[in-house]
Design a protein around this motif. Sequence first.
Motif, PDB file in Angstrom:
ATOM      1  N   PHE A  36       5.101  14.190   1.398  1.00  0.00           N
ATOM      2  CA  PHE A  36       4.736  13.464   2.473  1.00  0.00           C
ATOM      3  C   PHE A  36       3.575  14.021   3.821  1.00  0.00           C
ATOM      4  N   SER A  37       3.646  15.105   3.837  1.00  0.00           N
ATOM      5  CA  SER A  37       2.587  15.686   4.782  1.00  0.00           C
ATOM      6  C   SER A  37       1.661  16.268   4.720  1.00  0.00           C
ATOM      7  N   GLN A  38       1.682  15.853   3.026  1.00  0.00           N
ATOM      8  CA  GLN A  38       0.354  16.382   2.716  1.00  0.00           C
ATOM      9  C   GLN A  38      -0.860  15.231   2.676  1.00  0.00           C
ATOM     10  N   ILE A  39      -0.065  13.501   3.062  1.00  0.00           N
ATOM     11  CA  ILE A  39      -1.229  12.283   3.063  1.00  0.00           C
ATOM     12  C   ILE A  39      -1.653  12.262   4.680  1.00  0.00           C
ATOM     13  N   PRO A  40      -2.734  12.211   3.751  1.00  0.00           N
ATOM     14  CA  PRO A  40      -3.460  11.962   5.372  1.00  0.00           C
ATOM     15  C   PRO A  40      -3.329  10.055   6.075  1.00  0.00           C
ATOM     16  N   PHE A  41      -2.239  10.255   6.666  1.00  0.00           N
ATOM     17  CA  PHE A  41      -2.122   8.737   6.973  1.00  0.00           C
ATOM     18  C   PHE A  41      -2.914   7.688   7.970  1.00  0.00           C
ATOM     19  N   THR A  42      -3.539   8.557   8.437  1.00  0.00           N
ATOM     20  CA  THR A  42      -4.893   8.322   9.163  1.00  0.00           C
ATOM     21  C   THR A  42      -5.635   7.413   8.503  1.00  0.00           C
ATOM     22  N   SER A  43      -6.052   7.373   7.621  1.00  0.00           N
ATOM     23  CA  SER A  43      -6.723   7.392   6.699  1.00  0.00           C
ATOM     24  C   SER A  43      -6.159   6.046   5.541  1.00  0.00           C
ATOM     25  N   LEU A  44      -5.278   5.800   5.496  1.00  0.00           N
ATOM     26  CA  LEU A  44      -4.681   4.676   5.026  1.00  0.00           C
ATOM     27  C   LEU A  44      -5.134   3.202   5.256  1.00  0.00           C
ATOM     28  N   LYS A  45      -5.638   3.049   6.895  1.00  0.00           N
ATOM     29  CA  LYS A  45      -7.026   1.821   6.864  1.00  0.00           C
ATOM     30  C   LYS A  45      -7.829   2.053   6.455  1.00  0.00           C
ATOM     31  N   LYS A  46      -8.556   2.526   6.396  1.00  0.00           N
ATOM     32  CA  LYS A  46      -9.716   2.797   5.648  1.00  0.00           C
ATOM     33  C   LYS A  46      -9.080   2.312   3.524  1.00  0.00           C
ATOM     34  N   ALA A  47      -7.690   3.709   3.528  1.00  0.00           N
ATOM     35  CA  ALA A  47      -8.014   3.355   1.906  1.00  0.00           C
ATOM     36  C   ALA A  47      -7.620   1.581   1.734  1.00  0.00           C
ATOM     37  N   PHE A  48      -7.065   0.632   2.529  1.00  0.00           N
ATOM     38  CA  PHE A  48      -6.946  -0.457   2.015  1.00  0.00           C
ATOM     39  C   PHE A  48      -7.901  -1.496   2.672  1.00  0.00           C
ATOM     40  N   GLY A  49      -8.941  -0.972   3.596  1.00  0.00           N
ATOM     41  CA  GLY A  49     -10.012  -1.321   3.305  1.00  0.00           C
ATOM     42  C   GLY A  49     -10.904  -2.614   2.537  1.00  0.00           C
ATOM     43  N   ASP A  50     -10.632  -1.187   1.517  1.00  0.00           N
ATOM     44  CA  ASP A  50     -11.557  -2.836  -0.114  1.00  0.00           C
ATOM     45  C   ASP A  50     -10.569  -3.241  -0.813  1.00  0.00           C
ATOM     46  N   ARG A  51     -11.077  -4.193   0.138  1.00  0.00           N
ATOM     47  CA  ARG A  51      -9.526  -5.377  -1.022  1.00  0.00           C
ATOM     48  C   ARG A  51     -10.156  -5.316  -2.068  1.00  0.00           C
ATOM     49  N   THR A  52     -11.088  -5.125  -2.771  1.00  0.00           N
ATOM     50  CA  THR A  52     -12.137  -5.675  -4.736  1.00  0.00           C
ATOM     51  C   THR A  52     -10.974  -4.662  -4.899  1.00  0.00           C
ATOM     52  N   TYR A  53     -11.009  -3.132  -4.245  1.00  0.00           N
ATOM     53  CA  TYR A  53     -10.099  -1.731  -5.102  1.00  0.00           C
ATOM     54  C   TYR A  53      -8.414  -2.589  -5.095  1.00  0.00           C
ATOM     55  N   ILE A  54      -7.931  -2.600  -3.937  1.00  0.00           N
ATOM     56  CA  ILE A  54      -6.983  -3.210  -3.915  1.00  0.00           C
ATOM     57  C   ILE A  54      -5.833  -4.054  -4.946  1.00  0.00           C
ATOM     58  N   LYS A  55      -7.611  -5.340  -4.845  1.00  0.00           N
ATOM     59  CA  LYS A  55      -7.267  -6.045  -5.666  1.00  0.00           C
ATOM     60  C   LYS A  55      -6.608  -5.651  -7.184  1.00  0.00           C
ATOM     61  N   ALA A  56      -7.828  -4.925  -7.589  1.00  0.00           N
ATOM     62  CA  ALA A  56      -8.385  -4.704  -8.614  1.00  0.00           C
ATOM     63  C   ALA A  56      -6.752  -3.513  -9.025  1.00  0.00           C
TER      64      ALA A  56
ATOM     65  N   LEU B  31      -3.903  -3.237  -7.873  1.00  0.00           N
ATOM     66  CA  LEU B  31      -2.131  -4.236  -7.344  1.00  0.00           C
ATOM     67  C   LEU B  31      -1.924  -5.485  -9.233  1.00  0.00           C
ATOM     68  N   THR B  32      -3.263  -5.885  -9.629  1.00  0.00           N
ATOM     69  CA  THR B  32      -2.706  -6.790 -10.575  1.00  0.00           C
ATOM     70  C   THR B  32      -3.127  -5.980 -11.372  1.00  0.00           C
ATOM     71  N   THR B  33      -3.862  -4.391 -11.850  1.00  0.00           N
ATOM     72  CA  THR B  33      -3.708  -4.188 -12.988  1.00  0.00           C
ATOM     73  C   THR B  33      -2.373  -3.555 -13.495  1.00  0.00           C
ATOM     74  N   ASN B  34      -1.818  -2.534 -11.938  1.00  0.00           N
ATOM     75  CA  ASN B  34      -0.888  -2.357 -11.970  1.00  0.00           C
ATOM     76  C   ASN B  34       0.813  -3.273 -11.978  1.00  0.00           C
ATOM     77  N   PHE B  35       0.573  -4.396 -11.957  1.00  0.00           N
ATOM     78  CA  PHE B  35       1.771  -5.289 -11.225  1.00  0.00           C
ATOM     79  C   PHE B  35       1.844  -6.570 -12.704  1.00  0.00           C
ATOM     80  N   ILE B  36       0.768  -6.714 -12.785  1.00  0.00           N
ATOM     81  CA  ILE B  36       0.342  -7.929 -14.606  1.00  0.00           C
ATOM     82  C   ILE B  36       0.242  -7.685 -15.502  1.00  0.00           C
ATOM     83  N   ILE B  37      -0.882  -6.524 -15.250  1.00  0.00           N
ATOM     84  CA  ILE B  37      -1.834  -6.536 -16.897  1.00  0.00           C
ATOM     85  C   ILE B  37      -0.762  -5.754 -17.647  1.00  0.00           C
ATOM     86  N   VAL B  38      -0.346  -4.282 -17.014  1.00  0.00           N
ATOM     87  CA  VAL B  38       0.382  -3.446 -17.382  1.00  0.00           C
ATOM     88  C   VAL B  38       1.550  -4.041 -18.044  1.00  0.00           C
TER      89      VAL B  38
END
Length: 109
Positions: free
Chosen positions: A24-44, A46-53
Amino acid sequence: MPGYAENLGSVISIVIALLMYSMFSQIPFTSLKKAFGDRTYIKALLTTNFIIVPIVVWGLSQLLPDNPSLLIGFYLVFLTPCIDYVIVITSLGKGDEKSLNCPRMRIKL
Protein backbone atom coordinates in the motif's frame (compact mmCIF):
# COMPACT_ATOMS: atom_id res chain seq x y z
CA MET A 1 4.94 -28.71 19.28
CA PRO A 2 1.92 -26.58 20.24
CA GLY A 3 4.07 -23.81 21.71
CA TYR A 4 5.93 -23.43 18.41
CA ALA A 5 2.63 -23.11 16.51
CA GLU A 6 1.39 -20.34 18.85
CA ASN A 7 4.59 -18.33 18.40
CA LEU A 8 4.49 -18.83 14.64
CA GLY A 9 0.91 -17.53 14.57
CA SER A 10 1.95 -14.17 15.97
CA VAL A 11 4.90 -13.94 13.59
CA ILE A 12 2.65 -14.61 10.59
CA SER A 13 0.42 -11.67 11.52
CA ILE A 14 3.43 -9.36 11.70
CA VAL A 15 4.78 -10.58 8.34
CA ILE A 16 1.38 -10.10 6.67
CA ALA A 17 1.13 -6.58 8.12
CA LEU A 18 4.60 -5.73 6.76
CA LEU A 19 3.74 -7.12 3.33
CA MET A 20 0.48 -5.16 3.20
CA TYR A 21 2.25 -1.97 4.30
CA SER A 22 4.89 -2.36 1.60
CA MET A 23 2.20 -2.93 -1.03
CA PHE A 24 0.00 0.00 0.00
CA SER A 25 2.91 2.40 0.47
CA GLN A 26 3.60 2.16 -3.28
CA ILE A 27 0.11 3.38 -4.22
CA PRO A 28 0.09 7.11 -4.98
CA PHE A 29 -2.95 7.94 -2.86
CA THR A 30 -2.73 11.61 -3.86
CA SER A 31 -3.67 10.55 -7.40
CA LEU A 32 -6.87 8.76 -6.35
CA LYS A 33 -9.00 11.87 -6.91
CA LYS A 34 -7.79 11.99 -10.50
CA ALA A 35 -8.46 8.26 -10.92
CA PHE A 36 -12.06 8.57 -9.77
CA GLY A 37 -12.55 11.68 -11.92
CA ASP A 38 -12.93 9.65 -15.11
CA ARG A 39 -16.59 8.69 -14.66
CA THR A 40 -16.83 6.73 -17.92
CA TYR A 41 -13.91 4.51 -16.92
CA ILE A 42 -15.27 3.96 -13.41
CA LYS A 43 -18.76 3.10 -14.75
CA ALA A 44 -17.27 0.61 -17.21
CA LEU A 45 -15.07 -0.88 -14.48
CA LEU A 46 -17.94 -1.29 -12.01
CA THR A 47 -20.36 -2.63 -14.64
CA THR A 48 -17.86 -5.18 -15.88
CA ASN A 49 -16.59 -6.33 -12.48
CA PHE A 50 -19.87 -6.42 -10.58
CA ILE A 51 -22.52 -7.19 -13.21
CA ILE A 52 -21.20 -8.73 -16.44
CA VAL A 53 -18.42 -10.95 -15.08
CA PRO A 54 -20.52 -12.47 -12.25
CA ILE A 55 -23.33 -13.30 -14.70
CA VAL A 56 -20.90 -14.95 -17.14
CA VAL A 57 -19.17 -16.87 -14.33
CA TRP A 58 -22.52 -18.04 -12.94
CA GLY A 59 -23.53 -19.24 -16.43
CA LEU A 60 -20.28 -21.13 -16.86
CA SER A 61 -20.58 -22.65 -13.39
CA GLN A 62 -23.87 -24.24 -14.42
CA LEU A 63 -21.86 -26.49 -16.77
CA LEU A 64 -19.78 -27.88 -13.89
CA PRO A 65 -20.69 -30.77 -11.59
CA ASP A 66 -22.27 -29.88 -8.24
CA ASN A 67 -19.05 -30.31 -6.26
CA PRO A 68 -18.48 -27.56 -3.64
CA SER A 69 -14.68 -27.87 -3.73
CA LEU A 70 -14.60 -27.55 -7.51
CA LEU A 71 -17.03 -24.63 -7.51
CA ILE A 72 -15.09 -22.69 -4.85
CA GLY A 73 -11.90 -23.04 -6.89
CA PHE A 74 -13.74 -22.07 -10.06
CA TYR A 75 -15.25 -18.97 -8.45
CA LEU A 76 -11.92 -17.91 -6.93
CA VAL A 77 -10.12 -18.17 -10.27
CA PHE A 78 -12.77 -16.40 -12.32
CA LEU A 79 -14.06 -13.78 -9.88
CA THR A 80 -10.70 -12.57 -8.57
CA PRO A 81 -8.63 -11.71 -11.63
CA CYS A 82 -4.92 -11.32 -11.21
CA ILE A 83 -3.77 -7.89 -12.37
CA ASP A 84 -0.81 -9.48 -14.15
CA TYR A 85 -2.89 -11.25 -16.75
CA VAL A 86 -5.32 -8.32 -17.01
CA ILE A 87 -2.39 -6.11 -18.05
CA VAL A 88 -1.09 -8.69 -20.54
CA ILE A 89 -4.52 -9.22 -22.14
CA THR A 90 -5.09 -5.46 -22.34
CA SER A 91 -1.71 -5.03 -24.02
CA LEU A 92 -2.42 -7.83 -26.51
CA GLY A 93 -5.74 -6.16 -27.35
CA LYS A 94 -3.91 -2.89 -28.08
CA GLY A 95 -5.43 -1.28 -24.98
CA ASP A 96 -3.87 1.26 -22.62
CA GLU A 97 -2.13 -1.12 -20.24
CA LYS A 98 -0.27 1.74 -18.55
CA SER A 99 -3.56 2.94 -17.06
CA LEU A 100 -3.87 -0.38 -15.24
CA ASN A 101 -0.70 -0.04 -13.17
CA CYS A 102 -2.40 0.73 -9.89
CA PRO A 103 -5.32 -1.42 -8.73
CA ARG A 104 -7.18 -1.23 -12.01
CA MET A 105 -7.53 2.53 -11.88
CA ARG A 106 -6.15 5.19 -14.17
CA ILE A 107 -3.19 6.17 -12.08
CA LYS A 108 0.10 6.74 -13.82
CA LEU A 109 2.92 5.52 -11.62
